[in-house]
Motif scaffolding. Structure first.
Motif, PDB file in Angstrom:
ATOM      1  N   ALA A   1       0.768  -1.138  -0.528  1.00  0.00           N
ATOM      2  CA  ALA A   1       0.177   0.004  -0.251  1.00  0.00           C
ATOM      3  C   ALA A   1       1.176   1.099   0.034  1.00  0.00           C
ATOM      4  N   ALA A   2       1.980   1.039   0.832  1.00  0.00           N
ATOM      5  CA  ALA A   2       2.924   2.114   0.928  1.00  0.00           C
ATOM      6  C   ALA A   2       3.527   2.874  -0.585  1.00  0.00           C
ATOM      7  N   GLU A   3       3.334   2.014  -1.323  1.00  0.00           N
ATOM      8  CA  GLU A   3       4.732   1.670  -1.956  1.00  0.00           C
ATOM      9  C   GLU A   3       4.117   2.146  -3.168  1.00  0.00           C
ATOM     10  N   ALA A   4       2.546   1.773  -2.897  1.00  0.00           N
ATOM     11  CA  ALA A   4       1.825   1.439  -4.160  1.00  0.00           C
ATOM     12  C   ALA A   4       1.548   2.819  -4.784  1.00  0.00           C
ATOM     13  N   GLN A   5       1.949   2.772  -6.381  1.00  0.00           N
ATOM     14  CA  GLN A   5       1.486   3.995  -6.990  1.00  0.00           C
ATOM     15  C   GLN A   5       0.861   3.861  -8.228  1.00  0.00           C
ATOM     16  N   GLN A   6      -0.273   4.152  -8.001  1.00  0.00           N
ATOM     17  CA  GLN A   6      -1.274   4.160  -8.773  1.00  0.00           C
ATOM     18  C   GLN A   6      -1.459   5.144 -10.097  1.00  0.00           C
ATOM     19  N   LYS A   7      -1.766   4.534 -11.427  1.00  0.00           N
ATOM     20  CA  LYS A   7      -1.712   6.004 -12.239  1.00  0.00           C
ATOM     21  C   LYS A   7      -3.002   5.671 -12.843  1.00  0.00           C
ATOM     22  N   ILE A   8      -3.540   6.764 -12.993  1.00  0.00           N
ATOM     23  CA  ILE A   8      -5.070   7.515 -14.052  1.00  0.00           C
ATOM     24  C   ILE A   8      -4.838   8.103 -14.852  1.00  0.00           C
ATOM     25  N   VAL A   9      -5.074   7.878 -15.652  1.00  0.00           N
ATOM     26  CA  VAL A   9      -5.554   7.920 -16.911  1.00  0.00           C
ATOM     27  C   VAL A   9      -6.386   8.919 -17.437  1.00  0.00           C
TER      28      VAL A   9
END
Ligand code: EAX
Length: 322
Positions: A17-25
């Motif tokens: 969770a801490a490292e997750a980077q979520q890429k938004i399109v």
């Protein structure tokens, strides 16, 4: 043994969770340098900054992921994240929105922006939210004008028989039928080719879009009819948005508002400089137009499409905003 395993899994989940980077399109139908492209980038930059990099983003420009109707459907089923779209096809999902598509309703940009930034705009964003969509902020496409390849259009008579592409919007189609044209609804990604091949003679869009899509390559005449204001909106997918924390939701809202501000600034610039670009690129621009006969015909044929179902209250409220 068992609790050790559970502890390990919990620790792993935390790290992820801490490292997750979520890429938004962020999908839209125009070029990355258009007023939508500038708005999409402002959305991405603001979201990335507010979230300290937990969210990043990229544009899916130029209808890469489909026309505006397809992208709205994508939000509903969760295959799209965020979409910047005109209201063109939106009334097919949220019929109350058709009020904003009525021709000759908004007096000017100040009027439109005031309505959308106020109580009415919020009410309509809430309505969008009742239809498996999230309406984050109103943004802008601009006042629409008629272009075509056949002749200068100065009066409704000049529109007679012109095959004119409209958006997939029954209010717009009724308006153009009333003004004498033969409206052909079509998704934006198909439009350039349709004009090139002569499937349609013309179309209508704001200066922002005519310049972004280089319609001068396939159209000769622009008539500054300003027949309808074209709002745009920043939408998100419930599948994404509903799973966010309150803090994250606020980042998305702020990003959408920053996007709208950037887009409107670009609309302002193109309203000042765009007509000169059209002329430089060989278009004949008809600026002196008596709008009254267009308005009379358009209002007569199209207002009932909305008011038969919802009455005249919203129209009156919009007109009353000073
Ligand atoms: O939203 O379809 C249209 O003509 C729109 O104005 C365009 O896609 C930008």
């Amino acid at each position: 043994m068992k609790h050790v395993l559970i502890g390990t899994i919990a620790a792993l989940a935390l790290t992820t969770a801490a490292e997750a980077q979520q890429k938004i399109v962020v999908g839209h139908s125009l070029s990355p340098t258009s007023h939508y492209g500038v708005g999409a980038q402002a959305f991405i930059d603001t979201l990335t900054e507010l979230s300290g990099g937990a969210f990043t983003g990229e544009q899916a420009p130029a209808g890469q992921l489909g026309g505006e109707r397809d992208m709205i459907e994508g939000l509903q089923i969760g295959s799209m994240d965020v979409v910047i779209t005109s209201t063109g096809p939106l009334g097919n999902f949220v019929p109350e929105i058709f009020a904003l598509d009525l021709p000759f309703l908004f007096r000017d940009y100040d009027h439109a922006r005031k309505v959308l930034d106020g109580e009415i705009g919020q009410e309509l964003l809430d309505k969008i939210g009742e239809n498996t969509l999230v309406g984050l902020a109103w943004t802008e496409n601009g006042f629409r004008h008629v272009t075509n390849s056949q002749r200068p259009v100065r009066t409704p008579e000049d529109l007679q028989g012109l095959k004119l592409r409209t958006m997939e919007n029954k209010v717009h189609m009724a308006a153009f039928t009333g003004m004498g044209a033969a409206p052909t609804p079509m998704a934006f990604p198909e439009l350039f080719g349709a004009m090139q091949q002569g499937v349609v003679d013309g179309q209508e869009n704001p200066v922002t879009v005519i310049t972004a899509a280089k319609f001068w390559e396939v159209q000769k005449y622009v008539s500054l009819t300003g027949h309808v204001y074209s709002p745009a909106v920043v939408l998100a997918a419930p599948a994404l948005y509903d799973g966010l924390s309150d803090e994250q939701k606020d980042w998305f809202l702020q990003a959408a508002r920053a996007s709208a501000a950037a887009t409107r600034a670009e609309v302002n610039r193109l309203e000042e400089e765009g007509v000169a670009m059209l002329i430089e690129n060989g278009m004949e621009v008809i600026t002196e137009i008596d709008k009254a006969p267009f308005a009379a015909l358009a209002e007569q044929s199209s207002y009932a499409v909305y008011t038969d179902q919802y009455g005249t209250e919203m129209v009156e409220r919009i007109k009353a905003v000073e």
